[in-house]
Motif scaffolding. Structure first.
Motif, PDB file in Angstrom:
ATOM      1  N   LYS A   1       0.855  -1.176   0.000  1.00  0.00           N
ATOM      2  CA  LYS A   1       0.000   0.000   0.000  1.00  0.00           C
ATOM      3  C   LYS A   1       0.898   1.235   0.000  1.00  0.00           C
ATOM      4  N   ASP A   2       0.481   2.253  -0.698  1.00  0.00           N
ATOM      5  CA  ASP A   2       1.266   3.475  -0.723  1.00  0.00           C
ATOM      6  C   ASP A   2       1.086   4.179   0.623  1.00  0.00           C
ATOM      7  N   ILE A   3       2.128   4.215   1.432  1.00  0.00           N
ATOM      8  CA  ILE A   3       2.005   4.774   2.783  1.00  0.00           C
ATOM      9  C   ILE A   3       2.699   6.132   2.841  1.00  0.00           C
ATOM     10  N   HIS A   4       1.904   7.174   2.908  1.00  0.00           N
ATOM     11  CA  HIS A   4       2.450   8.530   2.954  1.00  0.00           C
ATOM     12  C   HIS A   4       2.776   8.924   4.387  1.00  0.00           C
ATOM     13  N   VAL A   5       3.469  10.044   4.517  1.00  0.00           N
ATOM     14  CA  VAL A   5       3.726  10.579   5.857  1.00  0.00           C
ATOM     15  C   VAL A   5       2.529  11.440   6.254  1.00  0.00           C
ATOM     16  N   ILE A   6       1.914  11.127   7.390  1.00  0.00           N
ATOM     17  CA  ILE A   6       0.792  11.946   7.881  1.00  0.00           C
ATOM     18  C   ILE A   6       1.338  13.128   8.672  1.00  0.00           C
ATOM     19  N   LYS A   7       2.299  12.855   9.540  1.00  0.00           N
ATOM     20  CA  LYS A   7       2.859  13.928  10.373  1.00  0.00           C
ATOM     21  C   LYS A   7       4.239  13.524  10.870  1.00  0.00           C
TER      22      LYS A   7
ATOM     23  N   ASP B   1       7.119   5.369  11.884  1.00  0.00           N
ATOM     24  CA  ASP B   1       8.326   4.734  11.330  1.00  0.00           C
ATOM     25  C   ASP B   1       9.577   5.074  12.144  1.00  0.00           C
ATOM     26  N   LYS B   2      10.713   4.546  11.704  1.00  0.00           N
ATOM     27  CA  LYS B   2      11.968   4.699  12.458  1.00  0.00           C
ATOM     28  C   LYS B   2      12.451   6.146  12.514  1.00  0.00           C
TER      29      LYS B   2
ATOM     30  N   ASN C   1      -2.951   5.275   9.874  1.00  0.00           N
ATOM     31  CA  ASN C   1      -3.885   4.971  10.960  1.00  0.00           C
ATOM     32  C   ASN C   1      -4.855   3.869  10.534  1.00  0.00           C
ATOM     33  N   PHE C   2      -5.194   3.025  11.479  1.00  0.00           N
ATOM     34  CA  PHE C   2      -6.173   1.955  11.243  1.00  0.00           C
ATOM     35  C   PHE C   2      -7.217   1.993  12.346  1.00  0.00           C
ATOM     36  N   LYS C   3      -8.330   1.328  12.112  1.00  0.00           N
ATOM     37  CA  LYS C   3      -9.293   1.137  13.204  1.00  0.00           C
ATOM     38  C   LYS C   3      -8.644   0.214  14.236  1.00  0.00           C
ATOM     39  N   GLY C   4      -8.942   0.451  15.494  1.00  0.00           N
ATOM     40  CA  GLY C   4      -8.294  -0.343  16.539  1.00  0.00           C
ATOM     41  C   GLY C   4      -9.057  -1.588  16.932  1.00  0.00           C
ATOM     42  N   SER C   5     -10.363  -1.415  17.248  1.00  0.00           N
ATOM     43  CA  SER C   5     -11.126  -2.558  17.763  1.00  0.00           C
ATOM     44  C   SER C   5     -11.542  -3.516  16.654  1.00  0.00           C
TER      45      SER C   5
ATOM     46  N   LYS D   1       5.526  -4.354   8.052  1.00  0.00           N
ATOM     47  CA  LYS D   1       6.652  -4.925   7.300  1.00  0.00           C
ATOM     48  C   LYS D   1       7.154  -3.949   6.255  1.00  0.00           C
ATOM     49  N   GLN D   2       6.230  -3.200   5.690  1.00  0.00           N
ATOM     50  CA  GLN D   2       6.595  -2.260   4.623  1.00  0.00           C
ATOM     51  C   GLN D   2       7.411  -1.082   5.150  1.00  0.00           C
ATOM     52  N   ILE D   3       7.039  -0.571   6.334  1.00  0.00           N
ATOM     53  CA  ILE D   3       7.756   0.627   6.817  1.00  0.00           C
ATOM     54  C   ILE D   3       8.931   0.278   7.727  1.00  0.00           C
TER      55      ILE D   3
END
Lengths: 200, 136
Positions: free
Chosen positions: A25-31, A173-174, A181-185, A197-199
């Motif tokens: 998945k293309d994972i951008h930087v949120i903050k 990330d490191k 962000n994902f849903k938690g419950s 694994k990707q990041i």
């Protein structure tokens, strides 16, 4: 000019490239939280600087309160499953952090009980609490909300209150950047594992 | 001949007899003294009559209420529900993230493999007493 055979080979190469490079998945930087410094304490009452003490590590971050009987335990149990799968895959350089948005009740000993009753090993898992203002400044920075909801008075006149809150698992990330962000419950655990694994 | 007719009607009656309302898959989450936990189960109403769960009780906690988890504007919360109707020949699951019984202010620790007694109050069936074991 491509002949028929060459066209077939090119098509095959494109399909293979999609399989190998198109799955993630293309994972951008949120903050960027790299400079964030919130002085908190962990379940052992040890000082913990979020995020400075986690630099150079991939972090699975969630937000809970231990008086929550249904939603927050689901999030914690999802993270237990994620950690077990990653450990089995040999990925052990990940830190797991759960921050309480109920610091007035969630003292270090309460957090420790919450961990122990679930058999959580605390070598790379940190339950954090602290001064209310510090905790809520941190939550503001990651755009997490927790609002007191219904209050119940027990027959013994004890006051019980609950929160309406953001239900989330975040990955950092490191470099200390909030990435996704994902849903938690109701988490899609496989998607979270693949993203870690990707990041990582 | 009379005997055969009686047996035939007997069988006919027994075929129309409905089952019972029963509770299955009951469990609750481990938690320590003073904290809250959630109690989950399935109500199987195998009768031809609707029934209503209107209260749950247990001696293990200061207060017990029927709750539901809800989502509003991206946030999650819990609220009390007064009763739950179980339609004839249907079942309702009390499960994580949905309907649950909130068990508040536990009097003791309930760690792994602990058990506790609960009483479920139904409008038709009356009291159903069950034992549940903790599960993660």
């Amino acid at each position: 000019m491509l002949n028929k055979m060459g066209f077939k080979k090119l098509s095959f190469a494109i399909i293979i490239a999609f399989i190998f490079f198109g799955c993630g998945k293309d994972i951008h930087v949120i903050k960027d939280l790299g400079k964030s410094s919130y002085k908190l304490i962990d379940q052992d009452s040890t000082k913990f600087n979020f995020l400075q003490d986690l630099k150079g590590k991939t972090v699975v971050l969630s937000y809970i309160y231990t008086n929550c009987p249904d939603i927050c335990p689901l999030t914690t149990h999802n993270i237990i499953s994620i950690k077990n799968k990653l450990d089995n895959d040999g990925i052990t350089d990940v830190e797991y952090v759960e921050i309480s948005f109920d610091p007035e009740r969630d003292s270090p000993s309460v957090l420790k009980n919450y961990a122990e009753v679930r058999g959580i090993k605390l070598n790379n898992w940190h339950f954090l609490t602290g001064d209310k203002k510090t905790v809520f400044n941190l939550l503001d920075e990651v755009n997490v909300r927790a609002l007191p909801g219904d209050t119940t008075i027990t027959p013994k006149n004890d006051t019980l209150y609950y929160f309406i809150h953001t239900d989330r698992i975040s990955l950092i990330d490191k470099q200390g950047r909030l990435r996704i962000n994902f849903k938690g419950s109701n988490a899609n655990k496989n998607e979270i594992i693949n993203s870690i694994k990707q990041i990582n | 001949m009379k005997k055969i007719i009686l047996i035939f009607f007997g069988l006919l009656i027994s075929c129309n007899t409905t089952g019972e309302l029963k509770i299955t898959n009951q469990w609750f989450r481990p938690a320590v003294k003073g904290m809250n936990t959630a109690f989950y189960f399935t109500i199987e109403n195998n009768t031809n009559q609707a029934d209503t769960l209107y209260s749950v009780n247990s001696d293990i906690a200061g207060m017990v209420q029927i709750h539901e988890t809800f989502e509003k504007e991206g946030m999650m919360g819990m609220r009390q529900v007064d009763f739950v109707v179980v339609k004839p020949n249907s079942k309702i699951e009390f499960k994580p993230g949905g309907l649950h019984v909130m068990v508040m202010n536990l009097y003791s620790d309930y760690k792994k493999n602990s058990s506790a007694d609960f009483e479920l109050y139904f409008k038709q069936k009356g009291i159903v007493k069950i034992k549940a074991v903790t599960k993660l």
